[in-house]
Design an enzyme around this catalytic site. Structure first.
Site, PDB file in Angstrom:
ATOM      1  N   LYS A   1     -22.109   4.760  -4.687  1.00  9.54           N
ATOM      2  CA  LYS A   1     -21.207   5.153  -5.793  1.00  9.54           C
ATOM      3  C   LYS A   1     -21.249   4.123  -6.911  1.00  9.54           C
ATOM      4  CE  LYS A   1     -17.153   2.628  -4.947  1.00  9.54           C
ATOM      5  NZ  LYS A   1     -16.600   1.637  -5.816  1.00  9.54           N
TER       6      LYS A   1
ATOM      7  N   THR B   1     -12.033   2.481  -5.874  1.00 10.72           N
ATOM      8  CA  THR B   1     -12.527   3.195  -7.064  1.00 10.72           C
ATOM      9  C   THR B   1     -13.655   4.120  -6.604  1.00 10.72           C
ATOM     10  OG1 THR B   1     -13.971   1.289  -7.504  1.00 10.72           O
ATOM     11  CG2 THR B   1     -11.941   1.432  -8.781  1.00 10.72           C
TER      12      THR B   1
ATOM     13  N   LEU C   1     -17.713  -9.242  -0.684  1.00 11.43           N
ATOM     14  CA  LEU C   1     -17.767  -9.210   0.787  1.00 11.43           C
ATOM     15  C   LEU C   1     -18.571  -8.021   1.299  1.00 11.43           C
ATOM     16  CD1 LEU C   1     -15.831  -6.825   2.144  1.00 11.43           C
ATOM     17  CD2 LEU C   1     -14.028  -8.357   1.432  1.00 11.43           C
ATOM     18  N   ARG C   2     -19.190  -8.246   2.460  1.00  9.03           N
ATOM     19  CA  ARG C   2     -19.914  -7.163   3.142  1.00  9.03           C
ATOM     20  C   ARG C   2     -19.061  -6.683   4.299  1.00  9.03           C
ATOM     21  NH1 ARG C   2     -24.283 -11.002   5.253  1.00  9.03           N
ATOM     22  NH2 ARG C   2     -22.368 -12.192   5.294  1.00  9.03           N
TER      23      ARG C   2
ATOM     24  N   ARG D   1     -18.362   6.443   5.224  1.00  9.39           N
ATOM     25  CA  ARG D   1     -18.494   6.974   3.854  1.00  9.39           C
ATOM     26  C   ARG D   1     -19.974   6.993   3.475  1.00  9.39           C
ATOM     27  NH1 ARG D   1     -14.602   3.126   0.597  1.00  9.39           N
ATOM     28  NH2 ARG D   1     -15.358   1.720   2.213  1.00  9.39           N
TER      29      ARG D   1
ATOM     30  N   LYS E   1     -20.622  -7.790 -10.823  1.00 11.29           N
ATOM     31  CA  LYS E   1     -20.496  -6.985  -9.606  1.00 11.29           C
ATOM     32  C   LYS E   1     -21.440  -5.774  -9.650  1.00 11.29           C
ATOM     33  CE  LYS E   1     -18.897  -5.167  -5.937  1.00 11.29           C
ATOM     34  NZ  LYS E   1     -18.451  -5.658  -4.667  1.00 11.29           N
TER      35      LYS E   1
ATOM     36  N   ASP F   1       0.857  -1.190   0.000  1.00 13.18           N
ATOM     37  CA  ASP F   1       0.000   0.000   0.000  1.00 13.18           C
ATOM     38  C   ASP F   1       0.893   1.239   0.000  1.00 13.18           C
ATOM     39  OD1 ASP F   1      -3.238   0.397   0.863  1.00 13.18           O
ATOM     40  OD2 ASP F   1      -1.943   2.166   1.068  1.00 13.18           O
TER      41      ASP F   1
ATOM     42  N   LEU G   1     -34.900  -6.285   2.637  1.00 17.19           N
ATOM     43  CA  LEU G   1     -36.198  -5.598   2.550  1.00 17.19           C
ATOM     44  C   LEU G   1     -36.455  -4.854   3.847  1.00 17.19           C
ATOM     45  CD1 LEU G   1     -38.715  -8.000   0.709  1.00 17.19           C
ATOM     46  CD2 LEU G   1     -37.643  -5.906  -0.158  1.00 17.19           C
TER      47      LEU G   1
ATOM     48  N   CYS H   1     -19.930   1.659  -1.134  1.00 12.80           N
ATOM     49  CA  CYS H   1     -20.160   0.797  -2.311  1.00 12.80           C
ATOM     50  C   CYS H   1     -21.470   1.084  -3.034  1.00 12.80           C
ATOM     51  CB  CYS H   1     -20.100  -0.663  -1.891  1.00 12.80           C
ATOM     52  SG  CYS H   1     -18.527  -1.082  -1.120  1.00 12.80           S
TER      53      CYS H   1
END
Ligand code: UGA
Length: 437
Positions: A267, A85, A150-151, A334, A208, A30, A254, A264
Site C-alpha cells: 500500500k 493509513t 520497525l519490522r 494483510r 519513509k 484507541d 534479495l 506496508c
C-alpha cells in the site's frame, strides 16, 4: 516524561510499551474497546515476539495504561499519532480518515508547549497540514514528523534500538524547540549510539516512503531476475549470493520467491505513486508500477508451477499451503501472498488446506471460504502437493523423509527458496523452487 500514544495497532501498541520500558509514563489511547481491554490485561491483541512479556513487565511498574478516552491525552508533553493509513478502497491513495479523526479528537486537549509527533506513514504534505491545525489550536504547540521503520516480527527490538531516528520539524533546524524534547524521549537510544537526523516536514515524510519503495524495488528486482533465471535455467539464489557480495548491493532483501505483502510495502508504494501524481511528479515513480506488477506476477507464477507439479491440472488436487501470514513471526495476513495464492488455487479447482502456527484466526476472517488445519501432520496428510509459502522455522525444519510417508505424492514447491533441494530430492520428493532449475 508523560507521553500519549494514539492508536494501539501493530505500531502504537509496541511503541507505547517500549516508551514505558524507556522509563516514560505512557497512556495508550484507541477507539477499539476490545483492544484496550486486552492491552490493559497485558495481552497483545496480535502476535509479536516479546510483546506480551514486555507488556507484563512495564505494567507492573505502573507506567503504562490504556483507555478509549481521548481526554487522557491531556497533560502529556508528547502526543504520538500511531493510527493506520490503509489503502483507500478502489483507489491507490492512502485513507487518511484515522489520522484526521485522531487529530481532531486530540486538538481540544492540547496544552501549551506540547509536541504532537506523527509516526503513521502519510502522504507528503500531511505534516504541514496538521501543523497548521495544531498551531491554530495552541500557538505554542509543535508538530513533528518522526517516521517509524520497525519490522513486524522484530518490532520490539526495532523500537528500542532503531537504526536511525528522523525528526521532521517546521523549519528543519536542530535548534527547533521540539528537537530537545524528542531527544529526551529517545535519550536511551541516542546514548546507545542511534543516529539522528533533523529535517523539514516533507523530507521526513518522504524518508519513509522512499525507504519502503527502495525495499520493495529490491525485492521486485530479484524477482525479475528470478523470471529470467526461470527462462534460462539459472539459479536466482546463487545469483543473489554473488551480487550481494558487492557491498554496494548487499545480500539483504534479495530473497526471490512469492513476493512481498503485508500492511506496508504494497500500500505504501501505491500511495506514493498516487501522491506523486497529485504533485505533478508521477513520471518519477512510474517504475513503482512495474515493481508492483512484478510482485503480483509472482503469485500467478506460483499457481502455474503448482499446476505443473500436479501433472497439468489442479482440478480435485489436494494442495496444502504451509503459511498464511505475510511473513514469519507475525500473525498479520494483510495482503498476504500466501493467502492470495491459496484462494487462486481453490478458484481453479484445487482442494486447498492452509496451515500456519499463528495466523489462522486472522486468515479465517479474511478468507472464510478456505479450509484451515492448525495441526501440521493432519494438514499434510494425503496431500498431492505441498506449498511452503511463509518461511516459519517450523517449516524450514521439516524432515523430508518423515513427511514423505504422510503425503499422497511427495511434491513440494518451496515458495521462499529456504529448503535444501538436494536433501528433499534424495528423500524422493519432486522439488521446485522459485527461479531455480
Ligand atoms: C516493512 C519495512 O521493512 C519496515 O522498515 C517498515 O517500517 C514497515 O514495512 C512499515 O512500513 O511499517 P514489514 O512490512 O514488517 O516491514 O516486513 P518486511 O520485513 O519488510 O517484509 C515485507 C515483505 O517482503 C514480506 O512479505 C516478506 O516476505 C517479503 N520479502 C522480504 C521478500 O519477499 N524478500 C526479501 O528478501 C525480503
Amino acid at each position: 516524561m508523560r507521553i500519549s500514544v494514539i492508536g494501539c495497532g501493530y505500531l502504537g501498541a509496541v511503541h507505547a510499551a517500549c516508551m514505558a520500558k524507556l522509563g516514560h509514563e505512557v497512556v495508550g489511547i484507541d477507539v477499539d474497546g476490545q483492544k484496550v481491554l486486552e492491552l490493559s490485561a497485558a495481552r497483545a491483541p496480535f502476535y509479536e515476539p516479546g510483546l506480551d512479556e514486555l507488556l507484563r513487565e512495564v505494567q507492573e511498574t505502573g507506567r503504562l495504561s490504556f483507555t478509549t478516552e481521548m481526554s487522557a491525552a491531556a497533560g502529556s508533553q508528547v502526543q504520538f499519532i500511531c493510527v493506520g493509513t490503509p489503502q483507500k478502497k478502489g483507489e491507490n491513495g492512502a485513507d487518511m480518515t484515522y489520522v484526521d479523526a485522531a487529530i481532531s479528537a486530540l486538538l481540544p486537549h492540547l496544552a501549551p508547549g506540547v509536541v504532537v509527533v506523527g509516526k503513521s506513514t502519510v502522504p507528503v504534505g500531511t505534516a504541514a497540514r496538521l501543523a497548521e491545525l495544531v498551531e491554530h489550536q495552541e500557538p505554542t504547540a509543535h508538530a513533528v514528523w518522526n517516521p517509524e521503520f520497525l519490522r513486524e516480527g522484530h518490532a520490539v527490538s526495532d523500537t528500542l534500538r532503531p537504526d536511525r531516528l528522523v525528526y521532521g520539524v517546521t523549519d528543519g533546524s536542530e535548534d527547533h524547540p521540539a528537537v530537545a524534547i524528542l531527544d529526551e524521549v529517545y535519550a536511551e537510544s541516542l546514548a546507545a549510539g542511534t543516529q539522528r537526523l533533523v529535517t523539514d516536514h516533507p523530507t521526513a515524510e518522504l524518508v519513509k516512503a522512499a525507504a519502503n519503495s527502495f525495499l520493495a524495488t529490491k525485492i521486485s528486482f530479484i524477482n525479475a531476475m528470478a523470471e529470467v533465471c526461470e527462462a534460462s535455467g539459472a539459479d536466482v539464489t546463487r545469483l543473489a549470493d554473488a551480487i550481494g557480495m558487492d557491498d554496494r548491493i548487499g545480500r539483504k532483501f534479495l530473497n526471490a520467491g512469492i513476493g512481498f505483502g503485508g500492511g506496508c510495502l504494497p500500500k505504501d508504494i501505491r500511495a506514493f505513486m498516487a501522491r506523486a501524481g497529485e504533485l505533478g511528479a508521477d513520471q518519477a515513480l512510474t517504475f513503482l508500477r512495474e515493481v508492483d506488477a512484478i510482485n503480483m506476477r509472482r503469485r500467478t507464477r506460483v499457481v502455474e508451477i503448482t499446476r505443473e507439479l500436479c501433472g497439468g491440472s489442479l482440478l480435485g488436487k489436494r494442495i496444502t499451503v504451509l503459511g498464511a501470514a505475510f511473513k514469519p513471526e507475525s500473525d498479520d495476513v494483510r495482503d498476504s501472498p500466501a493467502l492470495s495464492i491459496a484462494a487462486q488455487l481453490q478458484l481453479q479447482g484445487a482442494i486447498v488446506t492452509v496451515s500456519d502456527p499463528k495466523a489462522l484466526a486472522n486468515a479465517v476472517r479474511r478468507f472464510p471460504e478456505l479450509q484451515y488445519e492448525p495441526d501440521l501432520e493432519k494438514a499434510v496428510r494425503r496431500a498431492d502437493a505441498l506449498l511452503l509459502l511463509t518461511e516459519w522455522q517450523l517449516y524450514r525444519d521439516l524432515d523430508p523423509f518423515e513427511l514423505a510417508g504422510l503425503v499422497a505424492s511427495p511434491r513440494i514447491l518451496d515458495g521462499r527458496n529456504v529448503l535444501e533441494a538436494p536433501k528433499w530430492r534424495a528423500a524422493g520428493w519432486t522439488y521446485r523452487g522459485m527461479g531455480r532449475p
